[in-house]
Design an enzyme around this catalytic site. Structure first.
Site, PDB file in Angstrom:
ATOM      1  N   SER A 209       0.841  -1.199   0.000  1.00 22.30           N
ATOM      2  CA  SER A 209       0.000   0.000   0.000  1.00 22.30           C
ATOM      3  C   SER A 209       0.878   1.252   0.000  1.00 22.30           C
ATOM      4  CB  SER A 209      -0.891   0.011   1.238  1.00 22.30           C
ATOM      5  OG  SER A 209      -1.618  -1.191   1.341  1.00 22.30           O
TER       6      SER A 209
HETATM    7  N1  SAH Z   1      -0.069  -4.288   4.029  1.00 27.63           N
HETATM    8  C1  SAH Z   1       0.401  -4.990   2.876  1.00 27.63           C
HETATM    9  C2  SAH Z   1      -0.610  -4.898   1.781  1.00 27.63           C
HETATM   10  C3  SAH Z   1      -0.534  -6.006   0.837  1.00 27.63           C
HETATM   11  S1  SAH Z   1      -1.848  -6.036  -0.322  1.00 27.63           S
HETATM   12  C4  SAH Z   1       1.722  -4.397   2.449  1.00 27.63           C
HETATM   13  O1  SAH Z   1       1.979  -3.250   2.834  1.00 27.63           O
HETATM   14  O2  SAH Z   1       2.482  -5.046   1.752  1.00 27.63           O
HETATM   15  C5  SAH Z   1      -3.063  -6.995   0.519  1.00 27.63           C
HETATM   16  C6  SAH Z   1      -2.658  -8.379   0.943  1.00 27.63           C
HETATM   17  O3  SAH Z   1      -3.851  -9.033   1.369  1.00 27.63           O
HETATM   18  C7  SAH Z   1      -2.068  -9.271  -0.152  1.00 27.63           C
HETATM   19  O4  SAH Z   1      -0.831  -9.740   0.260  1.00 27.63           O
HETATM   20  C8  SAH Z   1      -3.084 -10.387  -0.308  1.00 27.63           C
HETATM   21  O5  SAH Z   1      -2.508 -11.637  -0.620  1.00 27.63           O
HETATM   22  C9  SAH Z   1      -3.741 -10.409   1.054  1.00 27.63           C
HETATM   23  N2  SAH Z   1      -5.065 -11.012   1.085  1.00 27.63           N
HETATM   24  C10 SAH Z   1      -6.049 -10.930   0.157  1.00 27.63           C
HETATM   25  N3  SAH Z   1      -7.125 -11.636   0.543  1.00 27.63           N
HETATM   26  C11 SAH Z   1      -6.815 -12.175   1.758  1.00 27.63           C
HETATM   27  C12 SAH Z   1      -7.519 -12.998   2.677  1.00 27.63           C
HETATM   28  N4  SAH Z   1      -8.767 -13.455   2.430  1.00 27.63           N
HETATM   29  N5  SAH Z   1      -6.905 -13.345   3.812  1.00 27.63           N
HETATM   30  C13 SAH Z   1      -5.638 -12.933   4.100  1.00 27.63           C
HETATM   31  N6  SAH Z   1      -4.927 -12.147   3.273  1.00 27.63           N
HETATM   32  C14 SAH Z   1      -5.509 -11.770   2.118  1.00 27.63           C
END
Ligand code: SAH
Length: 224
Positions: A75
């Site tokens: 993000s």
């Molecule tokens: N805070 C993270 C954001 C990553 S994007 C960062 O700064 O890197 C969002 C993340 O949510 C992804 O890695 C994706 O794989 C995860 N995600 C999506 N659906 C999910 C679910 N049902 N349960 C757990 N994680 C999930």
């Protein structure tokens, strides 16, 4: 933390320029309305460039999401700061649940500011990498779970704060259930049209505020 930062800098070959660009990122966050010094302080200390691949590390302090593999993105700094500021508004939660570990940057910001963090990720290789990043930075107050965030993580709850970095089509009931009284849930909701919601649990029930239009990757059901 400084020595650690140098180590990570040396490894990623970024050197001291990252310190200046990081401080510029902090100034930009201030201009964009981030006022919580705890959040700004944590983000000023953490080497965001160490959480992304070397090829894009030089862009780590720009206010933009960046790819982290598996079709996911870290993000933008503003979104991380805003969500953390909302989660900590007039409070210091002791135990927080994060949904969507990704590269672990938001996890590290939380781990700097609260006592205990549980973080859930559905894609195992991403979770393993994030675990490595947090180990390198010597964070020992984070528990990683390879799990679907829709169900939350009841075993660790209730939580004074819950934050999701992926957008659900509706507010998952389990997340509300696992919120402590006095606790706050911050999450994007919606598919095409997404909004950031702030949900507080009070003695009487729940209050819900729809904050602003946002753009997140979807909360995908099941494990990756
Ligand atoms: N805070 C993270 C954001 C990553 S994007 C960062 O700064 O890197 C969002 C993340 O949510 C992804 O890695 C994706 O794989 C995860 N995600 C999506 N659906 C999910 C679910 N049902 N349960 C757990 N994680 C999930």
């Amino acid at each position: 933390m400084d020595g650690l930062d140098d180590e990570v800098n040396a490894r990623s070959g970024i050197g001291m320029t990252s310190e200046r660009t990081k401080m510029r990122m902090i100034e930009q966050l201030r201009k964009d309305g981030i006022t919580d010094e705890r959040v700004l302080g944590a983000m000023a200390e953490l080497p965001r460039h160490a959480f992304v691949e070397e090829g894009i590390a030089s862009r780590a302090y720009e206010d933009t999401p960046l790819p982290i593999g598996h079709g996911q993105t870290i993000s933008s700094p503003f979104i991380v700061a805003l969500m953390t500021q909302l989660l900590l508004e007039n409070r210091t939660p002791a135990k927080v649940l994060e949904i969507g570990t990704g590269c672990g940057y938001q996890t590290a910001v939380l781990a700097r500011l609260v006592k205990e963090v549980y973080t859930l990720e559905r894609i195992a290789p991403l979770m393993d990498k994030a675990r490595g990043h947090l180990r390198d930075l010597r964070f020992y107050n984070v528990r990683f779970k390879h799990a679907d965030g829709h169900a939350g993580y009841a075993v660790g709850g209730p939580y004074e704060g819950i934050l999701s970095a992926a957008s659900a089509s509706h507010i998952p009931p389990a997340l509300k259930e696992q919120l402590a009284v006095g606790g706050r849930l911050v999450l994007p909701v919606g598919t095409d049209d997404q909004w950031l919601y702030v949900i507080d649990r009070t003695e009487k029930g729940f209050t819900e505020i729809k904050r602003e239009a946002v753009r997140f990757v979807p909360l995908v059901p099941g494990l990756g």
